[in-house]
Motif scaffolding. Sequence first.
Motif: not given
Length: 423
Positions: A49-72
């Motif tokens: 569910x949590x990872x799905x929320x992230x996908x809703x907000x960031x459907x495009x190209x993913x930056x390395x900074x994105x993965x930091x927030x994904x873990x948070x």
Amino acid sequence: MALIVQKYGGTSMGSTERIAQVAKRVAKWARAGHQVVVVPSAMSGETNRLLGLAKELAPGKLTPDYYRELDMLASTGEQVSVGLLSIALQAEGQPAVSYAGWQVPIRTTSAYTKARIESIDDAKVRADLNAGRVVIITGFQGIDEAGNITTLGRGGSDTSAVAVAAALKADECLIFTDVDGIYTTDPRVVPEARRMTSISFEEMLEMASLGSKVLQIRSVEFAGKYRVPVRVLSSFTPWDIDVAVEAQSGTLITFEEDEQMEHAVVSGIAFNRDEAKISVFGVPDRPGIAYQILGAVADANVEVDVIIQNVSKDGKTDFSFTVPHPDLARTMELLKDKVVPQLGAADVVGDPRICKVSIVGIGMRSHAGVAAKMFRTLSEEGINIQMISTSEIKTSVVIDEKYMELAVRALHRAFELDMPKSA
Ligand code: ADP
Ligand code: ASP
Ligand code: MG
């Protein structure tokens, strides 16, 4: 008195009712005089569910900074679990304290979404245990050197639990889950699968690495490195079964090979739907092509699994390999843009609809003809083999995804792993 680490998976923690049952089970072990550390997962479905929320907000190209927030984000599921479980234990009259990974701390590398545990400080945990408290530590998460929260990859709570057990030199690590042990294959796919009372460490390592998701592979690696006794057992038995009975239930991973034990030639079947196949056609057959293709793929941090190169004809050959599903698009792009034009290859084709089915067994070392029997069984079912890979204790084939269940069932029967039918 023993020091026991108990891990409870998502389904086991799936509701407040389930958490209350876990609390009763844990309190029972503590009342029996054991020191208990609990490592729970997020409630079932929560990480998705949590990872799905992230996908809703960031459907495009993913930056390395994105993965930091994904873990948070993803790490919060386990934080909810430890808080709730500690509350439930205290309500049972059992003193308990919960910690997030960073509070212990569990130190990891900085590789967000797939960090590796580097060290665990056991001081705080030991002090709490000695004060009579049950200690509850978040699974799946840790903290890197710079203080960022990290996660250990899907299924990572298994690894947290075994690593905590290693750090504390626990007497045993009990992995409580929604099946009552390790089976000859996934019992959800083959109802005739049999539970094993023990499995050798080597076989479990192969099963996990070949796709059997009952334990995350890194947890098995940890168990091997630090010789942690690991047992997989059910959290769905009545919570009040006798501790001594529960302690002997499920499946134990063993390190000593029992000379007396008659080893089945094949002891388990694993399968994996998470890979895709890439074929590069019409490659000029000259030294260095494997390096040119796979070197570029490795530089992009994509892990390659099964590889085959065909016999060349008229100086040209075909080259195929498998990569993780999520890396297919990226790898295809790389090959099309850079490698294929450079090589002068004819074409590159990606196929996401494949699966890998593997037979595993220590007994394969000393028996000839096991792979041949596997191939014959598949041919009798009309299943075409696209790729083959072997090692001392396993043979894997890549086949069309739509035949996966048929192949697993046929092989399970052919290698006499099916549970005997009751008369
Ligand atoms: P948890 O949430 O407790 O970590 P998982 O879903 O990660 O549970 O792992 C347990 C599941 O693993 C079982 O429900 C079963 O479907 C699957 N599984 C796959 N292979 C096997 C196997 N060989 N033996 C037992 N379970 C297996
Ligand atoms: N909650 C994490 C996941 O779903 C870790 C785990 O359950 O082991 O992958
Ligand atoms: Mg799991």
